[in-house]
Design an enzyme around this catalytic site. Structure first.
Site, PDB file in Angstrom:
ATOM      1  N   GLY A 164       1.999   2.279  10.695  1.00  0.00           N
ATOM      2  CA  GLY A 164       3.104   3.444  10.582  1.00  0.00           C
ATOM      3  C   GLY A 164       3.862   3.965  11.723  1.00  0.00           C
ATOM      4  O   GLY A 164       4.373   4.781  11.672  1.00  0.00           O
TER       5      GLY A 164
ATOM      6  N   GLU B 276      -6.640   4.333   7.819  1.00  0.00           N
ATOM      7  CA  GLU B 276      -6.653   5.780   7.424  1.00  0.00           C
ATOM      8  C   GLU B 276      -8.073   6.163   6.925  1.00  0.00           C
ATOM      9  O   GLU B 276      -8.403   7.550   7.288  1.00  0.00           O
ATOM     10  CB  GLU B 276      -5.590   6.122   6.498  1.00  0.00           C
ATOM     11  CG  GLU B 276      -4.201   6.119   7.410  1.00  0.00           C
ATOM     12  CD  GLU B 276      -3.097   5.403   6.679  1.00  0.00           C
ATOM     13  OE1 GLU B 276      -2.982   5.323   5.483  1.00  0.00           O
ATOM     14  OE2 GLU B 276      -2.265   4.633   7.308  1.00  0.00           O
TER      15      GLU B 276
ATOM     16  N   SER C 260       3.232  -2.154  10.509  1.00  0.00           N
ATOM     17  CA  SER C 260       4.870  -2.147  10.629  1.00  0.00           C
ATOM     18  C   SER C 260       5.401  -3.490  10.615  1.00  0.00           C
ATOM     19  O   SER C 260       6.629  -3.863  10.895  1.00  0.00           O
ATOM     20  CB  SER C 260       5.232  -1.866  12.124  1.00  0.00           C
ATOM     21  OG  SER C 260       4.523  -0.215  12.230  1.00  0.00           O
TER      22      SER C 260
ATOM     23  N   GLU D  40      -5.462  -5.206  10.794  1.00  0.00           N
ATOM     24  CA  GLU D  40      -4.434  -4.316  10.848  1.00  0.00           C
ATOM     25  C   GLU D  40      -4.658  -3.531  12.165  1.00  0.00           C
ATOM     26  O   GLU D  40      -5.371  -2.518  11.994  1.00  0.00           O
ATOM     27  CB  GLU D  40      -4.598  -3.322   9.684  1.00  0.00           C
ATOM     28  CG  GLU D  40      -4.129  -3.983   8.493  1.00  0.00           C
ATOM     29  CD  GLU D  40      -3.647  -2.948   7.452  1.00  0.00           C
ATOM     30  OE1 GLU D  40      -2.443  -3.098   6.862  1.00  0.00           O
ATOM     31  OE2 GLU D  40      -4.309  -2.200   6.936  1.00  0.00           O
TER      32      GLU D  40
ATOM     33  N   HIS E  20      -9.706   0.477   5.139  1.00  0.00           N
ATOM     34  CA  HIS E  20      -8.355   0.800   5.659  1.00  0.00           C
ATOM     35  C   HIS E  20      -8.374   1.883   6.889  1.00  0.00           C
ATOM     36  O   HIS E  20      -9.234   2.870   6.629  1.00  0.00           O
ATOM     37  CB  HIS E  20      -7.150   1.465   4.507  1.00  0.00           C
ATOM     38  CG  HIS E  20      -5.942   1.636   5.082  1.00  0.00           C
ATOM     39  ND1 HIS E  20      -5.615   2.597   5.711  1.00  0.00           N
ATOM     40  CD2 HIS E  20      -5.052   0.557   5.019  1.00  0.00           C
ATOM     41  CE1 HIS E  20      -4.334   2.233   6.172  1.00  0.00           C
ATOM     42  NE2 HIS E  20      -3.748   0.958   5.436  1.00  0.00           N
TER      43      HIS E  20
ATOM     44  N   ASN F 230       0.683  -1.131   0.110  1.00  0.00           N
ATOM     45  CA  ASN F 230       0.131   0.090  -0.077  1.00  0.00           C
ATOM     46  C   ASN F 230       0.815   1.158   0.036  1.00  0.00           C
ATOM     47  O   ASN F 230       1.467   1.611   1.076  1.00  0.00           O
ATOM     48  CB  ASN F 230      -0.934  -0.111   1.216  1.00  0.00           C
ATOM     49  CG  ASN F 230      -1.669   1.334   1.337  1.00  0.00           C
ATOM     50  OD1 ASN F 230      -1.872   2.164   0.415  1.00  0.00           O
ATOM     51  ND2 ASN F 230      -2.381   1.335   2.424  1.00  0.00           N
ATOM     52  N   TRP F 231       1.156   1.702  -1.157  1.00  0.00           N
ATOM     53  CA  TRP F 231       1.850   2.943  -1.240  1.00  0.00           C
ATOM     54  C   TRP F 231       1.446   4.236  -0.784  1.00  0.00           C
ATOM     55  O   TRP F 231       2.064   5.296  -0.510  1.00  0.00           O
ATOM     56  CB  TRP F 231       2.296   3.207  -2.856  1.00  0.00           C
ATOM     57  CG  TRP F 231       3.001   2.057  -3.442  1.00  0.00           C
ATOM     58  CD1 TRP F 231       3.454   0.880  -2.814  1.00  0.00           C
ATOM     59  CD2 TRP F 231       3.414   2.014  -4.671  1.00  0.00           C
ATOM     60  NE1 TRP F 231       3.886   0.043  -3.724  1.00  0.00           N
ATOM     61  CE2 TRP F 231       3.938   0.829  -5.001  1.00  0.00           C
ATOM     62  CE3 TRP F 231       3.337   3.021  -5.983  1.00  0.00           C
ATOM     63  CZ2 TRP F 231       4.520   0.248  -6.374  1.00  0.00           C
ATOM     64  CZ3 TRP F 231       3.959   2.434  -6.940  1.00  0.00           C
ATOM     65  CH2 TRP F 231       4.379   1.236  -7.355  1.00  0.00           C
ATOM     66  N   LYS F 232       0.105   4.371  -0.235  1.00  0.00           N
ATOM     67  CA  LYS F 232      -0.593   5.306   0.335  1.00  0.00           C
ATOM     68  C   LYS F 232      -0.385   6.690  -0.820  1.00  0.00           C
ATOM     69  O   LYS F 232      -0.277   6.540  -1.977  1.00  0.00           O
ATOM     70  CB  LYS F 232      -0.209   5.749   1.671  1.00  0.00           C
ATOM     71  CG  LYS F 232      -0.170   4.476   2.450  1.00  0.00           C
ATOM     72  CD  LYS F 232      -0.087   4.527   4.066  1.00  0.00           C
ATOM     73  CE  LYS F 232      -0.031   3.367   4.602  1.00  0.00           C
ATOM     74  NZ  LYS F 232      -0.074   3.469   6.211  1.00  0.00           N
TER      75      LYS F 232
ATOM     76  N   GLY G 150       2.640  -1.266   4.239  1.00  0.00           N
ATOM     77  CA  GLY G 150       2.717   0.222   4.056  1.00  0.00           C
ATOM     78  C   GLY G 150       4.322   0.854   3.754  1.00  0.00           C
ATOM     79  O   GLY G 150       4.823   0.611   2.716  1.00  0.00           O
ATOM     80  N   GLY G 151       4.748   1.460   4.745  1.00  0.00           N
ATOM     81  CA  GLY G 151       6.126   1.990   4.714  1.00  0.00           C
ATOM     82  C   GLY G 151       7.214   1.243   4.042  1.00  0.00           C
ATOM     83  O   GLY G 151       7.850   1.427   3.076  1.00  0.00           O
TER      84      GLY G 151
END
Ligand code: PEP
Length: 253
Positions: A174, A98, A214, A168, A96, A10-12, A235-236
């Site tokens: 994150g 966010e 993470s 998640e 998600h 997930n590149w956000k 993600g990151g």
């Protein structure tokens, strides 16, 4: 029951068109060495066609970070499932954290998006997970069950082959804090039990449940080695090609 692991990146709201294409080509390379694992990336909307092009001929699938629950019409800024499919998208994220907790999406909207995506022929990763205060209040299983039942309301058993659940925990996304493999496994086992009570144990045994929060190159193997964890949503670390490559490798059987 053997379930094929699936790893999502997930590149956000990150990358440029050029850096995204470079990242996609690197992911394609890593994925080709891991035939046992499905891989899907979720770039920002404006880059979908560029990334589709960069992934051509590879096994990496293209996903959308969000979908509209509406088919077409006067919905300024929204992107329909049909438009996404037209750009080569085959997967969508729904729920998600966010979008739930920063943008304010309700369980009802997450469900509408999930059903719209499945109805349009997209596969869905439905994300669920508890916030820190809920975890500290002993509500992890309750929150997961509530979001799962609401998110899948009205989803027929025939569609389940196109659904992946991503557990998640919000406090782990994150933050560099990861659920311990044992805690994550406990949550996944409960999610599978709830799926069993909704759809029967055969369906529940077949459904894939990813862990997200993470995940990195160092902790992926132990997390993915748990019996009810079928890969991860990243993600990151999905923005760092070598790390994401190692994570794909950790999920491969
Ligand atoms: C995510 O965005 O779904 C996620 C798990 O992010 P991170 O890996 O950065 O915690």
């Amino acid at each position: 029951m053997t379930r094929q692991p699936i790893v999502g990146g997930n590149w956000k709201m990150n990358t440029t068109r050029a850096s995204g294409a470079e990242l996609a080509r690197a992911v394609a390379q890593f994925a080709s060495g891991s035939p046992g694992c499905q891989v899907v990336v979720f770039p920002p909307f404006p880059y979908l066609l560029t990334i589709a092009d960069a992934l051509k001929g590879s096994k990496v699938m293209l996903g959308a970070q969000d979908v509209s629950d509406r088919a077409d019409g006067a919905f300024t800024g929204e992107v329909s499932c049909a438009m996404l499919k037209d750009c080569g998208v085959s997967w969508a994220l729904t729920g998600h954290s966010e979008r739930r907790h920063v943008i304010g999406e309700t369980d009802a909207l997450v469900n509408a998006k999930t059903r719209a995506a499945l109805g349009a022929g997209l596969s869905v990763i439905l994300c669920i997970g508890e916030k820190l205060d809920q975890r500290e209040g002993g509500q992890t299983d309750f929150v997961n069950e509530t979001q799962l039942r609401a998110g899948l309301a009205g989803v027929e058993p025939a569609s389940l082959a196109n659904v992946v659940i991503a557990y998640e925990p919000v406090w782990a996304i994150g933050t560099g804090k990861t659920a311990s493999p044992a805690d994550a496994q406990g949550a996944h086992a409960h999610i599978r039990k709830v799926l069993g009570s909704m759809y029967g144990s055969d369906h529940a045994a077949k459904m894939r449940i990813q862990y997200g929060g993470s995940v990195n190159a160092a902790n992926a193997k132990e997390l993915f080695g748990q019996p009810d964890i079928d890969g991860g949503l990243i993600g990151g670390a999905s923005l760092k090609p070598a790390d994401f490559g190692q994570i794909i490798g950790a999920a491969s059987v």
